[in-house]
Design a protein around this motif. Structure first.
Motif, PDB file in Angstrom:
ATOM      1  N   TYR B  33       5.079  15.135  -4.836  1.00 24.70           N
ATOM      2  CA  TYR B  33       5.135  13.684  -5.023  1.00 24.70           C
ATOM      3  C   TYR B  33       3.978  13.212  -5.899  1.00 24.70           C
ATOM      4  O   TYR B  33       2.858  13.732  -5.795  1.00 24.70           O
ATOM      5  CB  TYR B  33       5.017  12.971  -3.665  1.00 24.70           C
ATOM      6  CG  TYR B  33       5.925  13.493  -2.574  1.00 24.70           C
ATOM      7  CD1 TYR B  33       5.628  14.678  -1.887  1.00 24.70           C
ATOM      8  CD2 TYR B  33       7.078  12.799  -2.197  1.00 24.70           C
ATOM      9  CE1 TYR B  33       6.450  15.157  -0.886  1.00 24.70           C
ATOM     10  CE2 TYR B  33       7.897  13.263  -1.182  1.00 24.70           C
ATOM     11  CZ  TYR B  33       7.580  14.440  -0.539  1.00 24.70           C
ATOM     12  OH  TYR B  33       8.406  14.910   0.454  1.00 24.70           O
ATOM     13  N   TYR B  35       1.940   9.554  -6.439  1.00 26.32           N
ATOM     14  CA  TYR B  35       1.733   8.184  -5.993  1.00 26.32           C
ATOM     15  C   TYR B  35       0.668   7.541  -6.885  1.00 26.32           C
ATOM     16  O   TYR B  35      -0.242   8.205  -7.380  1.00 26.32           O
ATOM     17  CB  TYR B  35       1.206   8.136  -4.557  1.00 26.32           C
ATOM     18  CG  TYR B  35       2.183   8.505  -3.476  1.00 26.32           C
ATOM     19  CD1 TYR B  35       2.375   9.836  -3.103  1.00 26.32           C
ATOM     20  CD2 TYR B  35       2.885   7.525  -2.784  1.00 26.32           C
ATOM     21  CE1 TYR B  35       3.250  10.172  -2.084  1.00 26.32           C
ATOM     22  CE2 TYR B  35       3.756   7.855  -1.759  1.00 26.32           C
ATOM     23  CZ  TYR B  35       3.927   9.180  -1.420  1.00 26.32           C
ATOM     24  OH  TYR B  35       4.793   9.509  -0.404  1.00 26.32           O
ATOM     25  N   PRO B  43      -0.621   3.416  -1.078  1.00 21.76           N
ATOM     26  CA  PRO B  43      -0.031   4.231  -2.159  1.00 21.76           C
ATOM     27  C   PRO B  43       1.383   3.760  -2.473  1.00 21.76           C
ATOM     28  O   PRO B  43       2.152   3.425  -1.579  1.00 21.76           O
ATOM     29  CB  PRO B  43      -0.019   5.646  -1.575  1.00 21.76           C
ATOM     30  CG  PRO B  43      -1.011   5.629  -0.468  1.00 21.76           C
ATOM     31  CD  PRO B  43      -0.989   4.234   0.088  1.00 21.76           C
ATOM     32  N   LEU B  45       4.868   5.025  -4.295  1.00 20.26           N
ATOM     33  CA  LEU B  45       5.549   6.224  -4.777  1.00 20.26           C
ATOM     34  C   LEU B  45       5.989   6.042  -6.225  1.00 20.26           C
ATOM     35  O   LEU B  45       6.499   4.985  -6.605  1.00 20.26           O
ATOM     36  CB  LEU B  45       6.774   6.502  -3.904  1.00 20.26           C
ATOM     37  CG  LEU B  45       7.538   7.770  -4.228  1.00 20.26           C
ATOM     38  CD1 LEU B  45       6.703   9.006  -3.925  1.00 20.26           C
ATOM     39  CD2 LEU B  45       8.860   7.818  -3.456  1.00 20.26           C
ATOM     40  N   LEU B  90      -2.431   9.922  -6.829  1.00 19.54           N
ATOM     41  CA  LEU B  90      -2.413  10.894  -5.748  1.00 19.54           C
ATOM     42  C   LEU B  90      -1.187  11.784  -5.862  1.00 19.54           C
ATOM     43  O   LEU B  90      -0.077  11.314  -6.109  1.00 19.54           O
ATOM     44  CB  LEU B  90      -2.365  10.179  -4.395  1.00 19.54           C
ATOM     45  CG  LEU B  90      -3.590   9.346  -4.023  1.00 19.54           C
ATOM     46  CD1 LEU B  90      -3.253   8.387  -2.896  1.00 19.54           C
ATOM     47  CD2 LEU B  90      -4.737  10.250  -3.610  1.00 19.54           C
TER      48      LEU B  90
END
Lengths: 113, 114
Positions: B33, B35, B43, B45, B90
């Motif tokens: 993922y 973020y 966060p 997405l 992230l």
């Protein structure tokens, strides 16, 4: 859609107990996570609930009631290092958004000496 | 081992630059993922890869281009970014996309666009 609500800020003193609440409205619930995030750092996994009840991990416990769309994170014997943002996140279980996490805004906890 | 690594830790770039963010995990996770997180916000997405295939794109502008060259690596290519793209980026991974498993986050790349 997903609607996740938690308080913006909380304060407590060292050694005390604090409860951070999270309410959610979601279709396709598949678990609720709590993460801790210190300023400028990545979220760290704290706990996960998918069934009703209490999960205990040392000083931290998390509770879930699926019928009420409600969870809380309980922190005992607070320490200064517990000052952080606590993020509630709900996971989705169906269709194109399978596995997606929806985060609340986070609760900034400040622990005073 | 629940480690997700990200490089670089910090990045400053101009609006005409091209740069890439890298993420790596060796836990055998098959979902990864990206973020984006702004200060004092949760966060958000951006992308989800499942078994090296893009499965979710949250309507991210094309100046962000993800790539998953293999099951351990995830890249985010950046081109012609805007100052408002400055944020903490992230990366996270989980064993699979759907089952009841935890997402583990990397330390993030703090990006500043001038």
């Amino acid at each position: 859609g997903q609607n996740i609500d938690q308080p913006t800020e909380m304060t407590a003193t060292e050694g005390a107990i604090v409860q951070i609440n999270c309410t959610y409205q979601t279709s396709g619930f598949n678990g609720l996570f709590w993460y801790q995030q210190h300023a400028g750092e990545a979220p760290t996994f704290l706990s996960y609930n998918v069934l009703d009840g209490l999960e205990e991990k040392g000083r931290f416990s998390s509770f879930l009631s699926r019928s009420k769309g409600y969870s809380y994170l309980l922190l005992k014997e607070l320490q200064m290092k517990d000052s952080a943002s606590y993020l509630c996140a709900v996971r989705h279980d169906r269709g194109s958004t399978l596995g997606r996490l929806y985060f609340g805004r986070g609760t900034q906890l400040t622990v005073w000496p | 081992d629940t480690e997700v690594t990200q490089t670089p830790k910090h990045l400053v770039m101009g609006m005409t630059n091209k740069k890439s963010l890298k993420c790596e995990q060796h836990m055998g996770h098959r979902a990864m993922y990206w973020y984006k997180q702004k200060a004092k916000k949760p966060p958000e997405l951006m992308f989800v890869y499942s078994y090296e295939k893009l499965s979710i794109n949250e309507s991210v502008p094309s100046r962000f281009s993800p790539e998953c060259p293999n099951s351990s690596l995830l890249n985010l290519h950046l081109h012609a970014l805007q100052p408002e793209d400055s944020a903490l980026y992230l990366c996270a991974s989980s064993p699979h996309r759907g089952a009841q498993e935890t997402q583990y986050f990397g330390p993030g790349t703090r990006l500043l666009v001038l």
